[in-house]
Design an enzyme around this catalytic site. Structure first.
Site, PDB file in Angstrom:
ATOM      1  N   ARG A  60       0.898  -1.178  -0.081  1.00  0.00           N
ATOM      2  CA  ARG A  60       0.047   0.076  -0.052  1.00  0.00           C
ATOM      3  C   ARG A  60       0.844   1.149   0.068  1.00  0.00           C
ATOM      4  NH1 ARG A  60      -3.402   3.178   3.882  1.00  0.00           N
ATOM      5  NH2 ARG A  60      -5.268   3.494   2.859  1.00  0.00           N
ATOM      6  N   ILE A  79      -7.281   7.743  -0.813  1.00  0.00           N
ATOM      7  CA  ILE A  79      -7.122   5.989  -0.917  1.00  0.00           C
ATOM      8  C   ILE A  79      -7.912   5.691   0.080  1.00  0.00           C
ATOM      9  CG2 ILE A  79      -4.988   6.432   0.212  1.00  0.00           C
ATOM     10  CD1 ILE A  79      -4.268   3.698  -1.124  1.00  0.00           C
ATOM     11  N   SER A  80      -9.005   4.609  -0.131  1.00  0.00           N
ATOM     12  CA  SER A  80      -9.843   4.066   0.850  1.00  0.00           C
ATOM     13  C   SER A  80      -8.885   3.288   1.959  1.00  0.00           C
ATOM     14  CB  SER A  80     -10.715   3.050   0.369  1.00  0.00           C
ATOM     15  OG  SER A  80     -11.306   3.666  -0.700  1.00  0.00           O
ATOM     16  N   GLN A  81      -9.687   3.162   3.018  1.00  0.00           N
ATOM     17  CA  GLN A  81      -9.080   2.559   4.192  1.00  0.00           C
ATOM     18  C   GLN A  81      -8.964   1.005   3.932  1.00  0.00           C
ATOM     19  OE1 GLN A  81     -12.517   2.652   6.727  1.00  0.00           O
ATOM     20  NE2 GLN A  81     -11.565   1.364   8.303  1.00  0.00           N
TER      21      GLN A  81
END
Ligand code: SAH
Length: 229
Positions: free
Chosen positions: A45, A71-73
């Site tokens: 990530r 950016i999503s969790q």
């Protein structure tokens, strides 16, 4: 030499953080699909995060990626992937490439990902990261994803097995439902401007039949069949 040692120390640090994410934020909650868990371990990530926030790459929250987008969790990425119930034959359409992290996670599990992003800067940067990571089963398009994938470049079957929308929509855009195969699944945050429900719907001959998974907060899908602004 010092530079190489520094890089290796950082890689070790991120690897340990990724393992902690797997244990506490994913397995520790309700992510049980072994394929999803291994994709979450395989994709670094930190590569998708701007330098300014890279040290927080494995905190379980969204992070800024520029242009007011996020950016999503990690947990939500894993949950949406699990709910999409893909396999190695799946052809998946993703709306909202953003950093490309969700694209990369999907690419590990399916035959091909088709991804649409509104901002060319984000699409270009995602394309570069995926190239650097050796991911080659992704096709990019810059444009309004609420209108679907360009008809001239559809996969040979003419539609997608799965669709994931990673930005908030007031309702599932019709053109996307049209591009989904009968029996296919779509996962999307549907609702208002600030809070939405994550839904997973199956396409029946004349409707989408779905379930609600949880409340979520996504940035908005701006487009003809999304939000106005
Ligand atoms: N999945 C991404 C997070 C996406 S945030 C990740 O893992 O990083 C939502 C993204 O949707 C943003 O990049 C935003 O620019 C994009 N977006 C918003 N409206 C869009 C539209 N109509 N078509 C395509 N992309 C859109």
């Amino acid at each position: 030499m010092i530079e190489i040692m520094h890089r290796r120390r950082n890689e070790d640090k991120f690897e340990a953080a990724r393992q902690r994410m797997l244990k506490w934020d994913l397995k520790g909650r309700d992510i049980t699909d072994p394929h999803v868990l291994s994709a979450m371990i395989e994709v670094p990530r930190e590569e998708f995060i701007p330098d300014s926030h890279r040290s927080q790459a494995y905190t379980d929250g969204p992070l800024p990626i520029g242009l007011n987008q996020t950016i999503s969790q990690p947990y939500i990425v894993a949950l949406m992937t699990q709910e999409l119930r893909v396999n190695q034959e799946s052809e998946v359409l993703e709306i909202g490439t953003g950093s490309g992290y969700q694209t990369a996670v999907l690419s590990k599990l399916v035959k091909k990902v088709y991804t649409i992003e509104r901002f060319s800067e984000l699409a270009d940067s995602a394309r570069k990261v995926l190239e650097r990571l050796g991911i080659s089963n992704v096709e990019f398009h810059v444009g309004d994803g609420s209108s679907g994938w360009p008809a001239s470049r559809l996969p040979p079957s003419g539609c997608f097995d799965r669709i994931m929308i990673t930005a908030a929509v007031p309702e599932v855009p019709r053109p996307l439902a049209w591009q989904l195969v009968d029996g296919g699944l779509i996962v999307a945050p549907v609702g208002g401007r600030s809070v939405q429900e994550l839904v997973a719907c199956e396409k029946k001959p004349d409707s989408l039949v779905g379930k609600t998974i949880c409340d979520v907060r996504f940035v908005r899908l701006i487009g003809k069949h999304g939000f106005e602004q």
